[in-house]
Scaffold this motif. Sequence first.
Motif, PDB file in Angstrom:
ATOM      1  N   GLU A   1      29.723  64.361  72.259  1.00  0.00           N
ATOM      2  CA  GLU A   1      31.076  64.296  72.810  1.00  0.00           C
ATOM      3  C   GLU A   1      32.108  64.324  71.686  1.00  0.00           C
ATOM      4  OE1 GLU A   1      31.925  61.120  75.546  1.00  0.00           O
ATOM      5  OE2 GLU A   1      29.905  61.203  76.394  1.00  0.00           O
ATOM      6  N   ALA A   2      33.276  64.854  71.991  1.00  0.00           N
ATOM      7  CA  ALA A   2      34.442  64.749  71.117  1.00  0.00           C
ATOM      8  C   ALA A   2      35.420  63.778  71.759  1.00  0.00           C
ATOM      9  CB  ALA A   2      35.105  66.100  70.926  1.00  0.00           C
ATOM     10  N   ARG A   3      36.075  62.982  70.940  1.00  0.00           N
ATOM     11  CA  ARG A   3      37.154  62.119  71.444  1.00  0.00           C
ATOM     12  C   ARG A   3      38.479  62.716  70.972  1.00  0.00           C
ATOM     13  NH1 ARG A   3      36.680  55.816  72.071  1.00  0.00           N
ATOM     14  NH2 ARG A   3      35.782  56.702  73.982  1.00  0.00           N
ATOM     15  N   THR A   4      39.327  63.076  71.916  1.00  0.00           N
ATOM     16  CA  THR A   4      40.634  63.625  71.584  1.00  0.00           C
ATOM     17  C   THR A   4      41.698  62.559  71.830  1.00  0.00           C
ATOM     18  OG1 THR A   4      40.919  64.590  73.807  1.00  0.00           O
ATOM     19  CG2 THR A   4      39.896  65.972  72.115  1.00  0.00           C
ATOM     20  N   TRP A   5      42.706  62.538  70.954  1.00  0.00           N
ATOM     21  CA  TRP A   5      43.743  61.498  70.968  1.00  0.00           C
ATOM     22  C   TRP A   5      45.086  62.148  71.281  1.00  0.00           C
ATOM     23  CZ3 TRP A   5      42.208  56.409  69.660  1.00  0.00           C
ATOM     24  CH2 TRP A   5      40.884  56.299  69.213  1.00  0.00           C
TER      25      TRP A   5
ATOM     26  N   PRO B   1      35.043  62.682  66.236  1.00  0.00           N
ATOM     27  CA  PRO B   1      33.786  62.397  66.931  1.00  0.00           C
ATOM     28  C   PRO B   1      33.964  61.241  67.910  1.00  0.00           C
ATOM     29  CG  PRO B   1      33.469  62.489  64.537  1.00  0.00           C
ATOM     30  CD  PRO B   1      34.947  62.443  64.780  1.00  0.00           C
ATOM     31  N   HIS B   2      33.063  61.158  68.856  1.00  0.00           N
ATOM     32  CA  HIS B   2      33.017  59.972  69.720  1.00  0.00           C
ATOM     33  C   HIS B   2      32.452  58.815  68.895  1.00  0.00           C
ATOM     34  CE1 HIS B   2      31.800  57.250  72.942  1.00  0.00           C
ATOM     35  NE2 HIS B   2      32.637  57.912  73.727  1.00  0.00           N
ATOM     36  N   PRO B   3      32.950  57.598  69.087  1.00  0.00           N
ATOM     37  CA  PRO B   3      32.446  56.460  68.300  1.00  0.00           C
ATOM     38  C   PRO B   3      30.938  56.230  68.417  1.00  0.00           C
ATOM     39  CG  PRO B   3      34.473  55.871  69.409  1.00  0.00           C
ATOM     40  CD  PRO B   3      34.086  57.223  69.938  1.00  0.00           C
ATOM     41  N   ASP B   4      30.323  56.642  69.538  1.00  0.00           N
ATOM     42  CA  ASP B   4      28.867  56.473  69.681  1.00  0.00           C
ATOM     43  C   ASP B   4      28.088  57.430  68.784  1.00  0.00           C
ATOM     44  OD1 ASP B   4      29.347  54.545  71.552  1.00  0.00           O
ATOM     45  OD2 ASP B   4      28.797  55.759  73.287  1.00  0.00           O
ATOM     46  N   THR B   5      28.714  58.540  68.395  1.00  0.00           N
ATOM     47  CA  THR B   5      28.071  59.532  67.517  1.00  0.00           C
ATOM     48  C   THR B   5      29.063  59.905  66.417  1.00  0.00           C
ATOM     49  OG1 THR B   5      28.785  61.261  69.067  1.00  0.00           O
ATOM     50  CG2 THR B   5      26.515  60.462  69.271  1.00  0.00           C
ATOM     51  N   PRO B   6      29.379  58.965  65.522  1.00  0.00           N
ATOM     52  CA  PRO B   6      30.482  59.154  64.577  1.00  0.00           C
ATOM     53  C   PRO B   6      30.287  60.275  63.566  1.00  0.00           C
ATOM     54  CG  PRO B   6      29.237  57.171  64.047  1.00  0.00           C
ATOM     55  CD  PRO B   6      28.741  57.648  65.372  1.00  0.00           C
ATOM     56  N   ASP B   7      29.072  60.731  63.411  1.00  0.00           N
ATOM     57  CA  ASP B   7      28.801  61.797  62.437  1.00  0.00           C
ATOM     58  C   ASP B   7      28.593  63.161  63.098  1.00  0.00           C
ATOM     59  OD1 ASP B   7      28.897  60.050  60.176  1.00  0.00           O
ATOM     60  OD2 ASP B   7      26.911  59.309  60.749  1.00  0.00           O
ATOM     61  N   GLU B   8      28.879  63.251  64.392  1.00  0.00           N
ATOM     62  CA  GLU B   8      28.664  64.496  65.120  1.00  0.00           C
ATOM     63  C   GLU B   8      29.951  64.922  65.826  1.00  0.00           C
ATOM     64  OE1 GLU B   8      25.077  64.625  67.558  1.00  0.00           O
ATOM     65  OE2 GLU B   8      24.425  62.753  66.611  1.00  0.00           O
ATOM     66  N   LEU B   9      30.582  65.956  65.296  1.00  0.00           N
ATOM     67  CA  LEU B   9      31.790  66.491  65.909  1.00  0.00           C
ATOM     68  C   LEU B   9      31.509  67.896  66.417  1.00  0.00           C
ATOM     69  CD1 LEU B   9      34.801  66.261  66.578  1.00  0.00           C
ATOM     70  CD2 LEU B   9      35.295  67.173  64.293  1.00  0.00           C
ATOM     71  N   PRO B  10      31.624  68.121  67.722  1.00  0.00           N
ATOM     72  CA  PRO B  10      31.376  69.470  68.253  1.00  0.00           C
ATOM     73  C   PRO B  10      32.327  70.500  67.632  1.00  0.00           C
ATOM     74  CG  PRO B  10      31.581  67.858  70.025  1.00  0.00           C
ATOM     75  CD  PRO B  10      32.008  67.169  68.771  1.00  0.00           C
TER      76      PRO B  10
ATOM     77  N   SER C   1      40.769  52.244  73.077  1.00  0.00           N
ATOM     78  CA  SER C   1      39.701  53.199  72.806  1.00  0.00           C
ATOM     79  C   SER C   1      39.238  53.020  71.372  1.00  0.00           C
ATOM     80  CB  SER C   1      40.205  54.637  73.010  1.00  0.00           C
ATOM     81  OG  SER C   1      40.561  54.861  74.353  1.00  0.00           O
ATOM     82  N   ASP C   2      37.935  52.937  71.173  1.00  0.00           N
ATOM     83  CA  ASP C   2      37.416  52.660  69.834  1.00  0.00           C
ATOM     84  C   ASP C   2      37.608  53.871  68.921  1.00  0.00           C
ATOM     85  OD1 ASP C   2      36.347  51.033  67.934  1.00  0.00           O
ATOM     86  OD2 ASP C   2      34.265  51.212  68.605  1.00  0.00           O
ATOM     87  N   TRP C   3      37.759  53.584  67.648  1.00  0.00           N
ATOM     88  CA  TRP C   3      37.953  54.602  66.615  1.00  0.00           C
ATOM     89  C   TRP C   3      36.621  54.853  65.913  1.00  0.00           C
ATOM     90  CZ3 TRP C   3      41.247  58.194  65.185  1.00  0.00           C
ATOM     91  CH2 TRP C   3      41.263  58.678  63.875  1.00  0.00           C
ATOM     92  N   PRO C   4      36.221  56.120  65.673  1.00  0.00           N
ATOM     93  CA  PRO C   4      34.932  56.373  65.028  1.00  0.00           C
ATOM     94  C   PRO C   4      34.896  55.875  63.589  1.00  0.00           C
ATOM     95  CG  PRO C   4      36.201  58.408  65.221  1.00  0.00           C
ATOM     96  CD  PRO C   4      36.940  57.366  65.995  1.00  0.00           C
ATOM     97  N   SER C   5      33.796  55.251  63.224  1.00  0.00           N
ATOM     98  CA  SER C   5      33.668  54.635  61.898  1.00  0.00           C
ATOM     99  C   SER C   5      33.684  55.653  60.768  1.00  0.00           C
ATOM    100  CB  SER C   5      32.372  53.812  61.833  1.00  0.00           C
ATOM    101  OG  SER C   5      31.248  54.646  62.069  1.00  0.00           O
ATOM    102  N   SER C   6      33.424  56.920  61.074  1.00  0.00           N
ATOM    103  CA  SER C   6      33.352  57.952  60.043  1.00  0.00           C
ATOM    104  C   SER C   6      34.729  58.486  59.634  1.00  0.00           C
ATOM    105  CB  SER C   6      32.505  59.126  60.544  1.00  0.00           C
ATOM    106  OG  SER C   6      33.038  59.654  61.758  1.00  0.00           O
ATOM    107  N   ARG C   7      35.793  58.084  60.306  1.00  0.00           N
ATOM    108  CA  ARG C   7      37.123  58.644  60.045  1.00  0.00           C
ATOM    109  C   ARG C   7      38.068  57.584  59.484  1.00  0.00           C
ATOM    110  NH1 ARG C   7      37.427  63.869  62.665  1.00  0.00           N
ATOM    111  NH2 ARG C   7      39.588  63.930  61.969  1.00  0.00           N
TER     112      ARG C   7
END
Length: 274
Positions: A186-190, A201-210, A253-259
């Motif tokens: 998933e992607a999380r858009t703001w 990225p979605h916080p559940d998959t912080p290292d995976e951005l479609p 909404s949680d923020w991804p740890s990778s960013r």
Amino acid sequence: MLLVPGDPLNARRVDPHFAAQAAAARELGVAVARIDHDALTVDGVPAAADAVYRGWMMTTAQYGGFAGALGERGVALRTGPESYGAAHEFPGWYGALQSVTPESVWTTGGELRDLVAVSKQLAEGPAVLRDYVKSMKHYWDEAAYIPDVADTAAVERIGGRFLELRDDAFAGGFVVRRFEEFVGAEARTWWVGGRCVLVTPHPDTPDELPERVDLIEVEPLVADLALPFVTVDLVRRLDGAWRVVELGDGQVSDWPSSRDPKELISALFQKPQA
């Protein structure tokens, strides 16, 4: 001003989960104030004409009380209670995004007989269960995935387990969403003021951005909602179409740890172009 929860173990510090965002705000010249999230008290918060909360989730009723208490101190939240409820609870945004998200029906309240009745509106086939605020996707087989909504016993069993797991946190009513097969992360858009300002990225998959997230269909629909600050989670369906998984209030909404959290704070408090 940025409002963040205080550390439950040390009220003079920011909750560690939001400390980096608070530090980024101060570095960018944005005032930061702490609140007591457990008691929802706002003692010591100075007046501000434009305040944004970044913290743990609240119910719609709690947020209304929070906004009222801040208002008495001369603090205007950018997201008012009505806007928060529209973004935070599923029925508030589903109608506007119906064309880009799985078909859904819902109940008012947590009665299993009502869950069985609305499930029949989707006809036969698989579905995913949640309430107005949250799913139990980490309990997929026992409290989220319904193999066939026509199977009344299965609907009742999964609904009952969902109620057990959500307990006092159960929000609003049951939501039954037609199952669609998704592929990839998933992607999380703001979105700030109806405009997409970040894709992460979605916080559940912080290292995976479609790659190549397509907002062509989604953008006008989110803009029409006229909500101050939201997130929209998107994923590809098996046929390649981008689908909305969730819209949520951006404050919780949680923020991804990778960013770098400075990206978010900059987007929230950037000064308008002259």
